[in-house]
Write an enzyme that holds these catalytic residues in place. Structure first.
Site, PDB file in Angstrom:
ATOM      1  N   ASN A  47       0.830  -1.211   0.000  1.00  0.00           N
ATOM      2  CA  ASN A  47       0.000   0.000   0.000  1.00  0.00           C
ATOM      3  C   ASN A  47       0.860   1.254   0.000  1.00  0.00           C
ATOM      4  OD1 ASN A  47      -2.310  -1.564   0.111  1.00  0.00           O
ATOM      5  ND2 ASN A  47      -2.670  -1.245   2.295  1.00  0.00           N
ATOM      6  N   ARG A 380     -10.341  -5.457 -13.793  1.00  0.00           N
ATOM      7  CA  ARG A 380      -9.210  -6.257 -13.318  1.00  0.00           C
ATOM      8  C   ARG A 380      -9.620  -7.725 -13.364  1.00  0.00           C
ATOM      9  NH1 ARG A 380      -5.848  -2.403 -10.903  1.00  0.00           N
ATOM     10  NH2 ARG A 380      -6.920  -0.716  -9.804  1.00  0.00           N
ATOM     11  N   ARG A 410      -5.209   1.150 -13.076  1.00  0.00           N
ATOM     12  CA  ARG A 410      -3.866   1.421 -12.568  1.00  0.00           C
ATOM     13  C   ARG A 410      -3.168   0.171 -12.039  1.00  0.00           C
ATOM     14  NH1 ARG A 410      -2.077   6.439 -10.786  1.00  0.00           N
ATOM     15  NH2 ARG A 410      -4.124   7.111 -10.071  1.00  0.00           N
ATOM     16  N   HIS A 440     -15.304   1.803 -15.030  1.00  0.00           N
ATOM     17  CA  HIS A 440     -15.130   1.084 -13.770  1.00  0.00           C
ATOM     18  C   HIS A 440     -16.356   0.238 -13.421  1.00  0.00           C
ATOM     19  CE1 HIS A 440     -14.478   0.944  -9.231  1.00  0.00           C
ATOM     20  NE2 HIS A 440     -13.334   0.507  -9.700  1.00  0.00           N
ATOM     21  N   TYR A 473     -11.900 -10.486  -1.489  1.00  0.00           N
ATOM     22  CA  TYR A 473     -12.614  -9.215  -1.363  1.00  0.00           C
ATOM     23  C   TYR A 473     -14.086  -9.476  -1.062  1.00  0.00           C
ATOM     24  CZ  TYR A 473      -8.649  -6.997  -3.863  1.00  0.00           C
ATOM     25  OH  TYR A 473      -7.417  -6.543  -4.255  1.00  0.00           O
ATOM     26  N   ARG A 569     -14.265   1.877   4.446  1.00  0.00           N
ATOM     27  CA  ARG A 569     -13.054   1.104   4.698  1.00  0.00           C
ATOM     28  C   ARG A 569     -11.819   1.991   4.794  1.00  0.00           C
ATOM     29  NH1 ARG A 569     -11.258  -1.910  -0.259  1.00  0.00           N
ATOM     30  NH2 ARG A 569      -9.863  -0.139  -0.527  1.00  0.00           N
ATOM     31  N   HIS A 597     -14.980  -4.438   0.198  1.00  0.00           N
ATOM     32  CA  HIS A 597     -14.959  -3.845  -1.134  1.00  0.00           C
ATOM     33  C   HIS A 597     -16.341  -3.500  -1.671  1.00  0.00           C
ATOM     34  CE1 HIS A 597     -13.926  -3.846  -5.570  1.00  0.00           C
ATOM     35  NE2 HIS A 597     -12.917  -3.153  -5.082  1.00  0.00           N
TER      36      HIS A 597
END
Length: 712
Positions: A47, A380, A410, A440, A473, A569, A597
Site C-alpha cells: 500500500n 481487473r 492502474r 469502472h 474481497y 473502509r 470492497h
C-alpha cells in the site's frame, strides 16, 4: 451555516495513512497468527509503495512546479508533504519494530532467518553451490565512473551499492587510475526467490538472497578491495503522462507502462547503518532530500513476506481458511442457470459464497446455441481467468462477443493489454475504454433467443470479474432477467461502444451522467421524510468518502435529524460528531482478514427502504471522471438479505474502528457478545447450505415414502 468551511473536512492523504495504520494494527495485534502478521506487514508495504508512487510523487511534482494552492483543509503542498513525510517515517519505524518482533517470535516455532556467519560449514557449502549454480550467472556489476554514469535503477528493484578501492597495478579498464572512491551497483535478481531456504535437520532456516550475494561479491570484483556494501531500493513516480487520443491506444498504453518504470525518484530505502560514503553517494546521485531517505532496521521491501506467509507445514500460524460456500440461490439446482435467473432476481455475497455462478453464467452462455451475444466490462481480471477463456470460446463458437477492457486500470495495465490481445485473436470485438474516462462499472449482458422472443440476462456487481480476488474481497452481485434492467444495460453498452445518446434510464444511474444527482436526490429525500414526521436513515458502505459535494449533503441531512451510518473502509474526509453539523453521523471502518470492497446504499424512505449497489465510491473521480453504474435491489427477499448484511456489519465489535472528529480511529467498545462480521457472514453462508441440504433430504424422504405407499 457554511458547510464549505475547511474546519469541517479531513485531509484525504492523512485519511489514507490512517487506513494503512489500521492494517498495520492487524499486524501488531498479538491475537493475529504469526504468519498472518507477516502478510499484513506485506500489505502495508505494498500500500505504501503505491501511495509513494502516486500521491507523494504528485505532491512533489506540484512543489517542483511552484503550485501553491491550498487544499480543502487549508494545507499547501509543502506543508502537506512535510506532515505526510513525518507520518510515513513513523509508520515505517512501526512496521520494522513489528517485523523484528514477529521474526524473533517465529524462532520459537523453529522458523529462523539466518546471518551468514551463524551457518554451519555444511550450510555454507550449500550456499556456495547455490550461488555459483543459480545466482552468479545472472548478476551484472555496474561500475560508475566518468564513462559509465550512475545507472538508471528500475523502479522498486532491490540493489546493492558497493564502495571499492584498487591498487594502481590492477589490470582494469576503469579510467579512475588512483584506485580510490570507486562505486558500483549490483542488482539483486528478481527472477530468483528472494528468501533462500537452507537445509537443516530439525528447523526451517532461511537467508535473504542479498546477504548471500554480499558474501560472494569478491567473485564479481577481482583485484579490488570491497570497503562497504549496502542494500537500497528506489521508488519512482508512476504518474507519467498518457496520450489517450493516440491513434492506437493499445500501443500508447504499452509505451506508457514502460515509461512509468523510469519516472523520477521519490523515495530511497536503505539499510540502517549503511556506510556514510555510500549513503551520500546515493543521495547525491538521485538528487533526493533528507526526508526522502528511509533507513530501515531490517530487510528492505516487506512485500516479499506476502509469499512467505504461505509457508507449507505451518497452518497453525495462519487463520483457518474461510472457504467460499456454494451460493444459496444456486445451490443444488439442476435447471439451466438461465431458467434460475428468469424465475427471480438472485444475489451472491462474495467471498462467503462462491464466484462459480458468475463463471458458470459466462461458460454456459459460450456453449448455449440460443445465446446470440455476450457483452462485458473488464477492469481487473486474474492471470488465468476462466472468464476470459469462456469469452474467447464464445467468440470461436460464433457468438457476437463485445468486451470493454479498461487498459487504464492502474497497475493492471500490462495484464489487461495481454488479455485484450488474446480476446481480439479469438474473434471478440474489444473496446479499450473511453478518452478521458475510466470504465469502472461491472456489467455482464447476455442476449438469448427464446420461444417468447429475445431475452436479456444481466449480472451487475460491486466487484471485478476476478475469480482470485473474489476469494479475498467482500463484494455483492445481482443476477436478473427483468427487461427494465436488460434495456438499461444494453443502452449502457451502446454508450460505451458506439455513438449513442443516453436514454431515459429505467433502473440504472450512470456516472458521469446522472449518478451524482441521483445520490443527492436520495439524500435530500431523507431530509423530506424527517420534515414530514417520519424517520430518516441512511446507511452507506463504500471504500472511500472524499467528495465534498456529497459530504455537504450529508451534513445538511444530519443537521435536519437524519440518522446516518457510514461504513467506510479507507479514506473519509467527513468529520463525524460535530455538534449541530454531524452529530447524527457515525463512521466505522472494518479492517480484517478480508478486504471490504462492496458498495451498498440504504435509504429508509419513510419505512419503504430503497437499496442500491454500485461500483462507485463517493469520490469525485467515481462521480465525475469514471463510468460507473448504480442499480437498485428490488426483490423483497434480496432486500432483506442486504439489510441483514448491513446490520451485522454495523454491529461488528471486533474488527470495527470508529472514526473520531480529529480523523483518528478507536476500536469499537465490546458490549456483550463479540461479533466479528466477516466470521459471522461465513457462518451464515455455511448455515444456509446446511439448511438447503436438510430441505433436500426431507424432500427426498417424502418422495421415497410416497413411492413406497403407492407400491403397497
Amino acid at each position: 451555516m457554511d458547510y464549505s468551511d475547511s474546519k469541517y473536512y479531513l485531509n484525504k492523504q492523512f485519511g489514507w495513512l490512517e487506513f494503512n495504520n489500521r492494517v498495520l494494527e492487524e499486524a501488531q495485534d498479538e491475537r493475529t497468527p504469526l504468519l498472518e502478521r507477516l502478510k499484513f506487514l506485506a500489505i502495508t508495504a505494498s500500500n505504501l509503495d503505491e501511495f509513494v508512487m502516486v500521491t507523494v510523487a504528485r505532491l512533489k511534482d506540484q512543489i517542483e512546479s511552484g503550485y501553491n494552492k491550498q487544499d480543502k483543509v487549508g494545507l499547501r503542498p509543502k506543508e502537506l508533504f512535510k506532515e505526510l513525510s513525518n507520518r510515513m517515517h513513523q509508520m515505517v519505524k512501526e512496521q520494522y519494530g513489528c517485523l523484528n518482533y514477529v521474526l524473533d517470535t517465529l524462532e520459537e516455532e523453529d522458523i529462523n532467518f539466518m546471518e551468514y556467519k551463524d551457518l554451519t560449514e555444511d550450510q555454507k557449502e550449500f550456499l556456495d553451490n547455490y550461488f555459483h549454480d543459480n545466482i552468479h550467472p545472472v548478476l551484472t556489476p555496474m561500475a560508475i565512473d566518468q564513462s559509465r554514469p550512475f545507472p538508471l535503477i528500475l523502479n522498486k528493484s532491490l540493489n546493492l551499492a558497493v564502495r571499492l578501492t584498487s591498487s594502481p597495478e590492477s589490470n582494469t579498464l576503469s579510467p579512475n587510475k588512483d584506485g580510490k572512491g570507486l562505486f558500483s551497483m549490483v542488482r539483486v535478481p528478481s527472477i530468483l526467490p528472494r528468501i533462500v531456504e537452507i537445509p537443516s535437520d530439525d528447523k526451517r532456516n532461511f537467508i535473504f538472497m542479498e546477504k548471500v550475494i554480499k558474501e560472494y561479491l569478491d567473485k564479481l570484483f577481482f583485484g579490488y578491495t570491497i570497503e562497504a556494501v549496502g542494500a537500497f531500493r528506489i521508488t519512482r513516480n508512476a504518474e507519467v503522462s498518457l496520450d489517450e487520443e493516440a491513434q492506437n491506444l493499445l500501443v500508447e498504453m504499452e509505451r506508457y507502462v514502460k515509461r512509468r518504470k523510469w519516472g523520477f525518484p521519490v523515495r530511497l530505502e536503505i539499510e540502517q547503518g549503511i556506510d556514510c560514503q555510500l549513503k551520500d553517494f546515493l543521495v547525491q546521485s538521485l538528487d533526493l532530500n533528507r526526508e526522502d531517505i528511509y533507513e530501515v532496521a531490517g530487510p528492505i521491501d516487506l512485500t516479499t513476506f506476502m509469499g512467505f506467509s504461505g509457508l507449507d507445514g505451518f497452518d497453525h500460524l495462519r487463520y483457518e481458511p474461510l472457504l467460499p460456500q456454494p451460493a444459496q440461490d444456486f445451490y443444488n439446482k439442476e435447471e439451466s442457470i438461465f431458467d434460475l435467473i428468469k424465475e427471480k432476481d438472485l444475489l451472491v455475497h462474495h467471498p462467503y459464497e462462491s464466484f462459480d455462478p458468475v463463471i458458470k453464467l459466462v461458460q454456459e452462455a459460450s456453449e448455449d446455441s440460443q445465446v446470440l451475444a455476450i457483452k462485458q466490462t473488464l477492469y481487473r481480471v486474474s492471470g488465468d481467468s476462466p472468464i476470459i477463456e469462456a469469452l474467447a470460446q464464445a467468440a470461436e463458437n460464433g457468438k457476437q462477443v463485445t468486451v470493454l477492457v479498461e487498459l487504464k486500470a492502474r497497475f493492471d495495465e500490462e495484464n489487461n493489454i495481454e488479455w485484450a490481445k488474446k480476446l481480439e485473436k479469438s474473434g471478440c470485438h474489444v473496446v479499450y475504454g473511453l478518452v478521458g474516462l475510466k470504465v469502472h462499472s461491472k456489467l455482464l449482458l447476455i442476449v438469448r433467443d427464446e420461444e417468447e422472443g429475445i431475452r436479456r440476462y444481466v449480472h451487475m456487481s460491486t466487484g471485478n470479474y476476478n475469480d482470485k480476488t473474489a476469494k479475498l474481497y467482500t463484494d455483492t452481485g445481482m443476477f436478473t432477467a427483468k427487461e427494465t434492467f436488460g434495456s438499461d444495460v444494453s443502452a449502457m453498452f451502446n454508450l460505451l461502444t458506439g455513438y449513442s445518446s443516453a436514454p431515459q434510464w429505467k433502473k440504472l444511474a450512470v456516472a458521469p451522467l446522472n449518478l451524482r444527482d441521483t445520490f443527492v436526490k436520495l439524500i435530500r429525500n431523507e431530509v423530506e421524510q424527517v420534515k414530514s414526521g417520519k424517520e430518516g436513515h441512511i446507511i452507506a458502505k463504500m471504500n472511500s468518502l472524499v467528495d465534498s459535494g456529497i459530504i455537504k449533503e450529508l451534513y445538511k441531512a444530519s443537521s435536519a435529524g437524519v440518522k446516518i451510518d457510514l461504513i467506510v473502509r479507507g479514506m473519509c474526509c467527513l468529520k463525524p460528531g460535530i455538534e449541530g453539523v454531524s452529530d447524527n453521523i457515525r463512521v466505522i471502518s472494518i479492517v480484517g482478514r478480508l478486504l471490504e470492497h462492496s458498495r451498498i446504499f440504504y435509504f429508509s424512505n419513510g419505512a419503504n427502504p430503497k437499496i442500491f449497489m454500485s461500483s462507485a465510491d463517493w469520490r469525485p473521480r467515481n462521480l465525475d471522471r469514471r463510468v460507473e453504474a448504480l442499480f437498485p435491489v428490488e426483490d423483497e427477499d434480496l432486500k432483506a438479505r442486504i439489510i441483514k448484511l448491513l446490520d451485522i456489519t454495523l454491529r461488528d465489535n471486533v474488527k470495527a474502528r470508529e472514526q473520531q472528529p480529529d480523523g483518528s480511529y478507536k476500536r469499537v467498545e465490546r458490549d456483550g457478545v463479540e461479533l466479528e462480521s466477516q466470521l459471522e457472514f461465513h457462518r451464515l453462508a455455511k448455515k444456509a447450505v446446511k439448511k438447503l441440504d436438510s430441505t433436500n433430504i426431507i424432500a427426498l424422504f417424502k418422495q421415497t415414502s410416497a413411492r413406497d405407499t403407492n407400491i403397497h
